[in-house]
Design a protein around this motif. Structure first.
Motif, PDB file in Angstrom:
ATOM      1  N   GLU A 381      35.932  14.545  78.341  1.00  0.00           N
ATOM      2  CA  GLU A 381      36.268  15.466  77.261  1.00  0.00           C
ATOM      3  C   GLU A 381      35.361  15.138  76.087  1.00  0.00           C
ATOM      4  O   GLU A 381      35.336  13.997  75.624  1.00  0.00           O
ATOM      5  CB  GLU A 381      37.736  15.326  76.854  1.00  0.00           C
ATOM      6  CG  GLU A 381      38.143  16.296  75.753  1.00  0.00           C
ATOM      7  CD  GLU A 381      39.585  16.124  75.333  1.00  0.00           C
ATOM      8  OE1 GLU A 381      40.415  16.953  75.749  1.00  0.00           O
ATOM      9  OE2 GLU A 381      39.876  15.160  74.599  1.00  0.00           O
ATOM     10  N   ARG A 383      34.133  15.968  72.215  1.00  0.00           N
ATOM     11  CA  ARG A 383      34.635  16.570  70.977  1.00  0.00           C
ATOM     12  C   ARG A 383      33.595  16.441  69.879  1.00  0.00           C
ATOM     13  O   ARG A 383      33.060  15.362  69.639  1.00  0.00           O
ATOM     14  CB  ARG A 383      35.929  15.884  70.535  1.00  0.00           C
ATOM     15  CG  ARG A 383      37.041  15.974  71.562  1.00  0.00           C
ATOM     16  CD  ARG A 383      38.256  15.168  71.142  1.00  0.00           C
ATOM     17  NE  ARG A 383      37.949  13.760  70.965  1.00  0.00           N
ATOM     18  CZ  ARG A 383      37.826  12.890  71.969  1.00  0.00           C
ATOM     19  NH1 ARG A 383      37.978  13.305  73.220  1.00  0.00           N
ATOM     20  NH2 ARG A 383      37.563  11.617  71.727  1.00  0.00           N
ATOM     21  N   THR A 388      35.685  21.423  71.361  1.00  0.00           N
ATOM     22  CA  THR A 388      35.985  20.537  72.487  1.00  0.00           C
ATOM     23  C   THR A 388      35.573  21.220  73.778  1.00  0.00           C
ATOM     24  O   THR A 388      35.828  22.415  73.970  1.00  0.00           O
ATOM     25  CB  THR A 388      37.490  20.208  72.549  1.00  0.00           C
ATOM     26  OG1 THR A 388      37.879  19.554  71.337  1.00  0.00           O
ATOM     27  CG2 THR A 388      37.793  19.283  73.725  1.00  0.00           C
ATOM     28  N   SER A 390      34.694  20.254  78.269  1.00  0.00           N
ATOM     29  CA  SER A 390      34.846  19.269  79.341  1.00  0.00           C
ATOM     30  C   SER A 390      33.582  19.217  80.184  1.00  0.00           C
ATOM     31  O   SER A 390      32.802  20.166  80.232  1.00  0.00           O
ATOM     32  CB  SER A 390      36.051  19.611  80.228  1.00  0.00           C
ATOM     33  OG  SER A 390      35.886  20.883  80.820  1.00  0.00           O
TER      34      SER A 390
END
Length: 461
Positions: A381, A383, A388, A390
């Motif tokens: 993940e 950020r 955000t 993946s």
């Protein structure tokens, strides 16, 4: 001074849309065996052979004293298989490895092209490519080399037991040009070059010739380049079709013709550095393992699965390091570090935070030598501010001579891995050959083996 880094970035970016350097004593190296009779790409399977090699030395001395490479300075090259136990290399293998090593060092050179590439190969070209719509004399040998190498193939055109080396140069499909080299009188000789955008190479089973299949936007042609008098002769058009959705298979036009695989010239790419600011660990160093393997099979990495498991688990728990190498040319070319550092590095994005977790694993012999590797599925993940997203990576851990090598793959998915060690993707079955900092994939017959069953989480759980 040439801005080579821009060309390299463009070449890497294109490769992404179309489809790692080692401390002394860590990298693979070459050693000759009996003269090969057929290219590795045509072998249905390859037994792993335990044996690394001697460091190559340049056979062609440049006419001008070399000058320091631009920053960052690339670590010294170690030829793939140099430390492969028991392998002995044919002169052509050492010559080709020396050539590719010198070629990539020239690509880092800041001198003029004619100087940087002088002496790398002898010019005895037969057919020469057209570089523009204007009538121009053939460009100097160094002109094509300075377009920056993309990949290479091996194919024995004249069936004499020594393959020719085909190197593709250029930064886009419209500009790709391939030069063909052979080993003659103790030196690398360029015996032809041809345009190669939107093209693939194929074997010719009945002639001393190589085939080039070109297809783009519904139009396709098949060209033949015979080898006569030691050089490739003028291209001959064997087949043309247009306004088609599905191109006629090459082996229907020339029965028995087989696709010739290609391998990247670089072990790692600069693509990742575009996003992370990190320089590839093996910048300027060549992928030489396909040359080492040609005709003799893949190297064995070990024969003790119990020892390998213990070393892998120790590295994952922080009791030892991993050596990060690119598995597919695009990511993971980061060298030795702890597992925690490695995970952070391969998921790094500028000005962002990344959390990566091992969400699946399996143990399996991935190269046929009897020793198991550990394949991990990582989910991350990432950020940055309020944004955000993946990501996922596959990492294969292989214990070799007491070191755990981590090969990173950006484009595999969980369902691609099969119980026979093959990786089924894009309608083909592939296997991996890897030795220390070098790794590549090659096509094998599909046995239709089922997909592996992944265990959830980390092998430490």
């Amino acid at each position: 001074m040439k801005k080579r880094s821009i060309s390299l970035l463009l070449a890497g970016a294109l490769a992404l849309t179309l489809c790692a350097c080692v401390p002394a004593g860590e990298g693979p190296s070459p050693s000759p065996a009996a003269a090969p009779s057929s290219p590795a790409s045509t072998e249905p399977s390859d037994p792993a052979l335990a044996t690394p090699t001697p460091e190559p030395s340049l056979t062609a001395e440049p006419s001008v004293e070399p000058t320091p490479s631009p920053e960052p300075t690339a670590p010294p090259e170690t030829a793939a298989g140099n430390d492969l136990p028991g392998r002995e290399y044919q002169p052509w293998q050492v010559g080709y490895m020396d050539f590719l090593t010198a070629l990539l060092q020239a690509e880092l050179d800041t001198r003029e092209d004619a100087v940087a590439y002088r002496g790398l190969a002898v010019d005895q070209r037969g057919v020469t490519a057209e570089f523009s719509v204007y009538d121009e004399p053939p460009k100097p040998l160094s002109f094509v080399m300075s377009m920056i190498s993309e990949n290479y193939s091996l194919y024995d055109v004249d069936k004499d037991g020594v393959p020719e080396l085909f190197v593709k140069y250029g930064s886009c499909e419209a500009a790709y040009t391939t030069q063909c080299y052979t080993w003659r009188d103790g030196q690398v000789v360029c015996i032809g070059e041809f345009r190669s955008g939107h093209s693939s190479l194929y074997t010719h089973p009945d002639k001393s010739a190589v085939l080039r299949r070109e297809g783009h936007m519904g139009y396709a042609e098949l060209y033949e380049y015979p080898m006569e008098g030691g050089v490739l002769t003028e291209e001959r058009v064997l087949f043309t079709e247009e306004d088609v959705w599905d191109y006629t298979p090459t082996d229907e036009i020339v029965p028995g013709a087989e696709y010739i695989e290609y391998f990247y010239t670089w072990r790692g790419t600069q693509d990742r550095s575009y996003f992370t600011g990190q320089t590839p660990y093996s910048l300027g160093n060549a992928l030489l393992l396909p040359i080492c393997d040609w005709g003799v099979g893949r190297p064995a990495t070990g024969n003790n699965s119990e020892q390998a498991r213990a070393a892998v688990l120790a590295a994952l728990s922080g009791e030892g390091e991993v050596y990060g190498a690119s598995g597919d040319h695009f990511n993971g070319d980061v060298g030795p570090m702890s597992w925690e550092e490695y995970v952070q590095t391969i998921t790094a994005v500028p000005n962002a935070q990344a959390t990566a977790n091992i969400t699946g694993h399996f143990w399996q012999d991935m190269n046929g030598d009897g020793q198991e590797e550990c394949v991990l599925h990582l989910e991350s993940e990432i950020r940055r501010g309020e944004e955000t997203w993946s990501g996922e990576d596959m990492v294969m851990l292989s214990e070799q001579d007491g070191t755990v090598y981590a090969y990173c793959f950006d484009f595999y998915e969980r369902d691609d891995f099969c119980t026979d060690g093959a990786i089924r993707q894009y309608g083909e079955a592939w296997r991996l050959s890897f030795w220390k900092d070098q790794c590549y994939e090659y096509i094998v017959p599909d046995t239709s083996a089922p997909a592996v069953k992944w265990a959830d989480g980390s092998p430490l759980d």
